[in-house]
Design an enzyme around this catalytic site. Structure first.
Site, PDB file in Angstrom:
ATOM      1  N   GLY A   1       0.763  -0.958  -0.261  1.00 33.91           N
ATOM      2  CA  GLY A   1      -0.157  -0.155  -0.053  1.00 33.91           C
ATOM      3  C   GLY A   1       0.531   1.277   0.323  1.00 33.91           C
TER       4      GLY A   1
ATOM      5  N   GLU B   1       3.933   6.276  -8.252  1.00 30.63           N
ATOM      6  CA  GLU B   1       3.609   6.491  -8.979  1.00 30.63           C
ATOM      7  C   GLU B   1       4.279   5.052  -9.487  1.00 30.63           C
ATOM      8  OE1 GLU B   1       3.038   7.771 -12.266  1.00 30.63           O
ATOM      9  OE2 GLU B   1       1.424   8.335 -11.932  1.00 30.63           O
ATOM     10  N   GLY B   2       5.710   4.305  -9.133  1.00 30.51           N
ATOM     11  CA  GLY B   2       6.086   3.417  -9.057  1.00 30.51           C
ATOM     12  C   GLY B   2       5.476   2.543  -8.959  1.00 30.51           C
ATOM     13  N   HIS B   3       4.377   1.920  -7.514  1.00 35.00           N
ATOM     14  CA  HIS B   3       3.257   0.886  -7.775  1.00 35.00           C
ATOM     15  C   HIS B   3       1.992   1.081  -8.916  1.00 35.00           C
ATOM     16  CE1 HIS B   3       3.639   1.540  -3.733  1.00 35.00           C
ATOM     17  NE2 HIS B   3       3.638   0.579  -3.716  1.00 35.00           N
TER      18      HIS B   3
ATOM     19  N   GLU C   1      11.914  -3.845  -9.736  1.00 33.18           N
ATOM     20  CA  GLU C   1      13.740  -3.598  -9.368  1.00 33.18           C
ATOM     21  C   GLU C   1      14.536  -2.867  -9.405  1.00 33.18           C
ATOM     22  OE1 GLU C   1      14.614  -3.437 -13.947  1.00 33.18           O
ATOM     23  OE2 GLU C   1      13.791  -4.734 -14.722  1.00 33.18           O
ATOM     24  N   LYS C   2      13.542  -1.651  -8.857  1.00 31.19           N
ATOM     25  CA  LYS C   2      14.140  -1.443  -7.415  1.00 31.19           C
ATOM     26  C   LYS C   2      14.994  -2.460  -6.508  1.00 31.19           C
ATOM     27  CE  LYS C   2      11.968   0.959  -3.850  1.00 31.19           C
ATOM     28  NZ  LYS C   2      12.665   1.517  -2.707  1.00 31.19           N
ATOM     29  N   ASP C   3      13.476  -2.921  -6.175  1.00 35.68           N
ATOM     30  CA  ASP C   3      13.785  -4.446  -4.798  1.00 35.68           C
ATOM     31  C   ASP C   3      14.675  -5.016  -5.563  1.00 35.68           C
ATOM     32  OD1 ASP C   3      13.006  -3.256  -2.519  1.00 35.68           O
ATOM     33  OD2 ASP C   3      11.142  -2.897  -3.429  1.00 35.68           O
TER      34      ASP C   3
ATOM     35  N   MET D   1      11.455   5.730  -5.959  1.00 35.65           N
ATOM     36  CA  MET D   1       9.532   6.038  -5.686  1.00 35.65           C
ATOM     37  C   MET D   1      10.382   4.863  -4.264  1.00 35.65           C
ATOM     38  SD  MET D   1       7.181   8.212  -7.767  1.00 35.65           S
ATOM     39  CE  MET D   1       6.942   9.046  -8.923  1.00 35.65           C
ATOM     40  N   SER D   2       9.509   5.309  -3.484  1.00 35.02           N
ATOM     41  CA  SER D   2       9.581   4.481  -2.795  1.00 35.02           C
ATOM     42  C   SER D   2       8.411   5.095  -1.320  1.00 35.02           C
ATOM     43  CB  SER D   2      10.737   5.102  -1.991  1.00 35.02           C
ATOM     44  OG  SER D   2      10.460   4.023  -0.139  1.00 35.02           O
TER      45      SER D   2
HETATM   46  O1  PAF Z   1       7.667  -5.170  -2.489  1.00 33.58           O
HETATM   47  C1  PAF Z   1       7.019  -5.006  -1.678  1.00 33.58           C
HETATM   48  O2  PAF Z   1       6.041  -4.157  -1.338  1.00 33.58           O
HETATM   49  C2  PAF Z   1       6.845  -6.102  -0.612  1.00 33.58           C
HETATM   50  O3  PAF Z   1       7.906  -6.734   0.149  1.00 33.58           O
HETATM   51  C3  PAF Z   1       5.537  -7.555  -0.636  1.00 33.58           C
HETATM   52  C4  PAF Z   1       6.101  -7.964  -2.239  1.00 33.58           C
HETATM   53  C5  PAF Z   1       4.312  -6.672  -1.043  1.00 33.58           C
HETATM   54  C6  PAF Z   1       5.243  -8.566  -0.284  1.00 33.58           C
HETATM   55  O4  PAF Z   1       5.175  -8.213   1.465  1.00 33.58           O
END
Ligand code: PAF
Length: 274
Positions: free
Chosen positions: A22, A26-28, A139-141, A175-176
């Site tokens: 949640g 913009e990344g989401h 890809e940020k993570d 973005m984070s």
């Molecule tokens: O990247 C995230 O937001 C979380 O690590 C994920 C993949 C939804 C798992 O809780």
């Protein structure tokens, strides 16, 4: 959710899934747009997963904006928002976790020892509930994306994993949701991550391939800003995340830096042939 997924699958509909915690930015939304484009039905989950936070981490204060997230999901054409609560995913007596042997022993896994077990566990559970054909991760993570790809392969999930490019603010900050913690005064220090990645890329492209030298320069740039503390800086293999000493192939430059109490991560692929 499982029942709906079953009906959708029986009707031959292709399900795309974007798991999130949640507080959309913009990344989401970029992940949702990819999911929307690639399938018939788009499912987004919103769940701040307690299993991936250490005891000293920000689970309680993690930013939440449930109503706004639902409104943004609607605008992006999300068909189903799956929003479980903690007892639904981890009822009393819960005791099963997904552990990876090697990938978590690098980068973020070193300072966040429970993180990847928490992520792999919740994503495996969400996959079993949402039953997607494809799932999209940012890809940020980067390390998280590798962990998920490995888990999908190792545990035989029949799901295609799509990696989506990092979305940046106009000034370059990746973005984070945690950018929300930064004060205006901390912003220049937060930008040191992107600035140092660009410098590393320029060095590699100018023919400097010695990792020690590049990492020293990255460190110098970051520590020139007040309130910065380096968690890790790494030049590593794109698949194994093992350190690379001589950059003779495309490598991942990854870093985690604390600005005040806010921990930020960023990365870039550096290619000596560019
Ligand atoms: O990247 C995230 O937001 C979380 O690590 C994920 C993949 C939804 C798992 O809780």
């Amino acid at each position: 959710m499982q029942l709906q997924a079953e009906v959708l699958r029986r009707d031959g509909r292709r399900i795309a899934f974007v798991p999130t915690m949640g507080f959309f930015h913009e990344g989401h939304l970029s992940l949702m747009r990819i999911g929307r484009r690639e399938a018939d039905v788009l499912v987004v989950s919103i769940f701040v997963n307690p299993a991936q936070f250490g005891p000293e981490e920000d689970f309680d204060t993690y930013p939440r904006s449930f109503e706004k997230d639902l409104e943004l999901s609607r605008r992006e054409g999300v068909d189903l928002a799956f929003t479980p609560d903690k007892p639904q995913l981890y009822p009393d007596g819960y005791q099963t976790y997904v552990n990876l042997e090697n990938l978590p022993n690098h980068l973020c896994g070193l300072s966040r020892p429970v993180f990847f077990t928490g992520v792999a566990t919740v994503v495996a559970k969400l996959f079993n509930i949402v039953r997607p054909h494809i799932a999209v991760f940012g890809e940020k993570d980067y390390q998280q994306l590798l962990v998920i790809r490995r888990m999908v392969q190792d545990l035989d999930f029949d799901i295609e994993i799509i990696g989506a490019p990092i979305v940046r603010e106009p000034d370059g900050l990746a973005m984070s949701s945690r950018n929300n913690y930064l004060t205006a005064q901390q912003r220049p220090a937060a930008l040191s991550l992107y600035k140092s990645l660009n410098r590393a890329r320029a060095l590699v492209e100018s023919g400097i391939h010695d990792s020690v030298r590049i990492l020293k320069e990255v460190e110098r740039i970051i520590l020139a800003y007040p309130d910065t503390e380096i968690d890790y800086l790494a030049l590593c293999d794109l698949k194994s995340l093992e350190d690379v000493k001589n950059i003779d192939r495309p490598v991942l430059m990854a870093l985690a830096v604390k600005v005040g109490s806010t921990r930020l991560i960023d990365n870039m692929v550096l290619d000596p042939k560019c």
